[in-house]
Write an enzyme that holds these catalytic residues in place. Sequence first.
Site, PDB file in Angstrom:
ATOM      1  N   HIS A 349     -30.215 -12.740  69.938  1.00 35.30           N
ATOM      2  CA  HIS A 349     -28.827 -13.152  69.725  1.00 35.30           C
ATOM      3  C   HIS A 349     -28.670 -13.771  68.327  1.00 35.30           C
ATOM      4  O   HIS A 349     -29.356 -14.731  67.981  1.00 35.30           O
ATOM      5  CB  HIS A 349     -28.420 -14.152  70.808  1.00 35.30           C
ATOM      6  CG  HIS A 349     -26.955 -14.400  70.853  1.00 35.30           C
ATOM      7  ND1 HIS A 349     -26.100 -13.692  71.664  1.00 35.30           N
ATOM      8  CD2 HIS A 349     -26.183 -15.271  70.164  1.00 35.30           C
ATOM      9  CE1 HIS A 349     -24.868 -14.111  71.477  1.00 35.30           C
ATOM     10  NE2 HIS A 349     -24.882 -15.067  70.569  1.00 35.30           N
ATOM     11  N   ALA A 350     -27.764 -13.202  67.516  1.00 36.29           N
ATOM     12  CA  ALA A 350     -27.640 -13.625  66.126  1.00 36.29           C
ATOM     13  C   ALA A 350     -27.208 -15.091  66.015  1.00 36.29           C
ATOM     14  O   ALA A 350     -26.362 -15.556  66.775  1.00 36.29           O
ATOM     15  CB  ALA A 350     -26.633 -12.746  65.388  1.00 36.29           C
ATOM     16  N   HIS A 379     -20.136 -12.836  59.467  1.00 35.58           N
ATOM     17  CA  HIS A 379     -19.827 -13.957  60.366  1.00 35.58           C
ATOM     18  C   HIS A 379     -20.921 -15.033  60.277  1.00 35.58           C
ATOM     19  O   HIS A 379     -20.642 -16.211  60.079  1.00 35.58           O
ATOM     20  CB  HIS A 379     -19.692 -13.463  61.813  1.00 35.58           C
ATOM     21  CG  HIS A 379     -19.497 -14.565  62.810  1.00 35.58           C
ATOM     22  ND1 HIS A 379     -18.238 -15.053  63.130  1.00 35.58           N
ATOM     23  CD2 HIS A 379     -20.367 -15.314  63.521  1.00 35.58           C
ATOM     24  CE1 HIS A 379     -18.363 -16.041  64.007  1.00 35.58           C
ATOM     25  NE2 HIS A 379     -19.648 -16.225  64.259  1.00 35.58           N
ATOM     26  N   GLU A 380     -22.159 -14.609  60.403  1.00 33.10           N
ATOM     27  CA  GLU A 380     -23.268 -15.576  60.372  1.00 33.10           C
ATOM     28  C   GLU A 380     -23.385 -16.225  58.991  1.00 33.10           C
ATOM     29  O   GLU A 380     -23.634 -17.421  58.875  1.00 33.10           O
ATOM     30  CB  GLU A 380     -24.595 -14.902  60.745  1.00 33.10           C
ATOM     31  CG  GLU A 380     -24.634 -14.319  62.164  1.00 33.10           C
ATOM     32  CD  GLU A 380     -24.341 -15.341  63.253  1.00 33.10           C
ATOM     33  OE1 GLU A 380     -24.581 -16.535  63.040  1.00 33.10           O
ATOM     34  OE2 GLU A 380     -23.841 -14.941  64.331  1.00 33.10           O
ATOM     35  N   GLU A 407     -16.494 -21.100  63.526  1.00 33.26           N
ATOM     36  CA  GLU A 407     -16.507 -19.691  63.904  1.00 33.26           C
ATOM     37  C   GLU A 407     -15.596 -18.863  62.995  1.00 33.26           C
ATOM     38  O   GLU A 407     -15.756 -17.647  62.895  1.00 33.26           O
ATOM     39  CB  GLU A 407     -16.048 -19.525  65.357  1.00 33.26           C
ATOM     40  CG  GLU A 407     -16.877 -20.287  66.382  1.00 33.26           C
ATOM     41  CD  GLU A 407     -18.337 -19.874  66.368  1.00 33.26           C
ATOM     42  OE1 GLU A 407     -18.630 -18.702  66.077  1.00 33.26           O
ATOM     43  OE2 GLU A 407     -19.197 -20.750  66.640  1.00 33.26           O
ATOM     44  N   TYR A 521     -13.410 -20.221  70.350  1.00 35.32           N
ATOM     45  CA  TYR A 521     -13.203 -18.820  69.962  1.00 35.32           C
ATOM     46  C   TYR A 521     -11.728 -18.453  69.932  1.00 35.32           C
ATOM     47  O   TYR A 521     -11.297 -17.642  69.125  1.00 35.32           O
ATOM     48  CB  TYR A 521     -13.988 -17.886  70.893  1.00 35.32           C
ATOM     49  CG  TYR A 521     -15.474 -18.144  70.829  1.00 35.32           C
ATOM     50  CD1 TYR A 521     -16.209 -17.812  69.690  1.00 35.32           C
ATOM     51  CD2 TYR A 521     -16.150 -18.761  71.873  1.00 35.32           C
ATOM     52  CE1 TYR A 521     -17.569 -18.066  69.604  1.00 35.32           C
ATOM     53  CE2 TYR A 521     -17.517 -19.017  71.811  1.00 35.32           C
ATOM     54  CZ  TYR A 521     -18.219 -18.674  70.672  1.00 35.32           C
ATOM     55  OH  TYR A 521     -19.562 -18.937  70.592  1.00 35.32           O
TER      56      TYR A 521
END
Length: 621
Positions: A349-350, A379-380, A407, A521
């Site tokens: 999982h990143a 995103h990361e 996020e 989120y």
Amino acid sequence: MKMETLQISIFLLACSLSACWTLPSIRKNENDLESEARDYLAEIDRLTSQKCYESTVAEWDYATDINTQNEKAKLKMSLELAKLTKEIWTNVTITFKERQDFKDPDLLRKLKKIRVLGSAALPDDEYKKYAQLETSMTKHYSTTKVCPFETREACIYSLEPDLTKIMRESRYEGALRHFWTQWHDKSGGPIKKSYKQFIEISNQAAKLNNFNDMGELWLTAYESETIKDDVEQLWQTLKPLYQNIHAYVRAKLRNVYGDQFSDDGLIPAHLLGNMWAQSWENIYSLMVPYPKKSSIDVTQEMIKQGYTPLKMFQVADEFFTSMGLIPMPNEFWKQSLIEKPKNREVVCHASAWDFCNGKDFRIKQCTRVTTKDLVIVHHEMGHIQYQLQYKHQPYIYREGANPGFHEAVGDTIALSVITPKHLRKIGLLDKTVPIDDHETSINFLFAMALEKIAFLPFSYLIDKYRWDIFDGTVDESQYNTHWWKLRKEYQGIKPPSVRTEEHFDAGAKFHIPANVEYLRYFVSTVIQFQFHRSLCTEASQYSPEDPAKPLHNCDIYGSKVAGAKLADGLSMGSSRKWPEIMKVMTGQEKMDASAIREYFKPLEDWLTSVNEKMRETPGWN
Ligand SMILES: *[C@@H]1O[C@H](CO)[C@@H](O)[C@H](O)[C@H]1NC(C)=O
């Protein structure tokens, strides 16, 4: 009197820290007390950062090489960190109880943050029980296996990669229904009892933190009295757009799976390309608005050009630096794990890692060469950019302005990266393919909506559901009924098989057993479009008056002014309340759904007229 208490307790505290100080003979004035408190906070900042570094190293070692020895080491270190934070919490709670007479707002803010400890506030044996429940529920989720469809083979299908792939690719209703039902029965049901216990202990912890229940404690991260109403309001504003997409998708799915639909207007949850019906991009190919026009999947082109995970990370890094943002440091390139190793087990999982020492920042991602993973890389890296921007802040402020901010950063950048305009700029879209015409834009916006708009009600209801459980509105006898009530009301979907209170379908979603707050989120999805709109305006890439510069085709690549504005906000960490930080970044102090509506406006108009033509009325009973 108050003054005295304060003075003595500060003395005790100072005493505990290093060598014992002698009792001050002269009564200190407020400023002295405040400065002592400041010294104490500086000291614990050092202690916590150090302990955080050690525990993050242990966690990284485990996540990148799963074995028993690393697991033990990781557990040991995380207990030590929990112990230290609890000790600080206890000391601060006792010492600065009556701290209202402190003048320094920054000091007050830090103390306020320290005072929210969360579950670690529990007595040791209760905390252990809490941690065990969480671990066992997560482990059950991660190890659930289900049986195959219409064969007698062994029951060895796991969520990743088997079920995810089937839900994504299969168009065979019987198989989808089978795997949906198996997964929900086997992953959720068995943890229902544990979950009830877990809720009880969580609420105990919340009370020890001076909150009524855990839902309330979660919401403090948003620092607003009206947050619940605010998000409901946002949802109401976005609902018409969601219902339009819902109606179009329903009509197209009815063409494929007609007998699965009745006149209640609900979509069966197993037909949307995703186990939880949380985002629908995987069924795009069943309903492309203009099939003859191009779509923005550049996976084949990336492969053709010999893209590697490293190249994808370099492309992302180059985007950030083009805006004058901070390049990924040497340590990042040396120590990150960006490909799945062959010789050992890793947690794939990143994730993005801040080692709390201001030097080490890493990403762990089993990167595949696909368009989707290119977005995930951004995103990361957005998380890392945030961490780099606020690394000079004290430990307690080294976090997002609120959980949604963290996020949203990488997603904001990805909104530019994924535009046909940018993909062409970096040579992934052929120059001969027209990209500015209306039909290609609709295809593009529709694909984006299947991902972002479909996700809105889901990302809202996960915590709405838990708020109702935490505060006792819903008890164990209604766990599953309430889940489906919200799923129906907000998402307009229904289960493909009979559900009862024997089942616990919420537990079939990772973040429930793993106990991860989810509102972040929803918030992220809303605010990333506000960030995008503001940065695009700053970069002169968007103007509501100029039809040649629509929001959905804005690319902020290379804009130093946009970069500076972003950095201004990110570098503040959580040192100010988020509305203040948002104002720096967008000129707005509130979350606001108008940016998202603006972005999708061409699609919304298109959907409205197509739905009318199809006589498909948005909404459901
Ligand atoms: C907290 O207070 C206790 C008792 O005075 C002391 O032993 C301990 O070192 C203090 N811990 C921290 C981290 O300040």
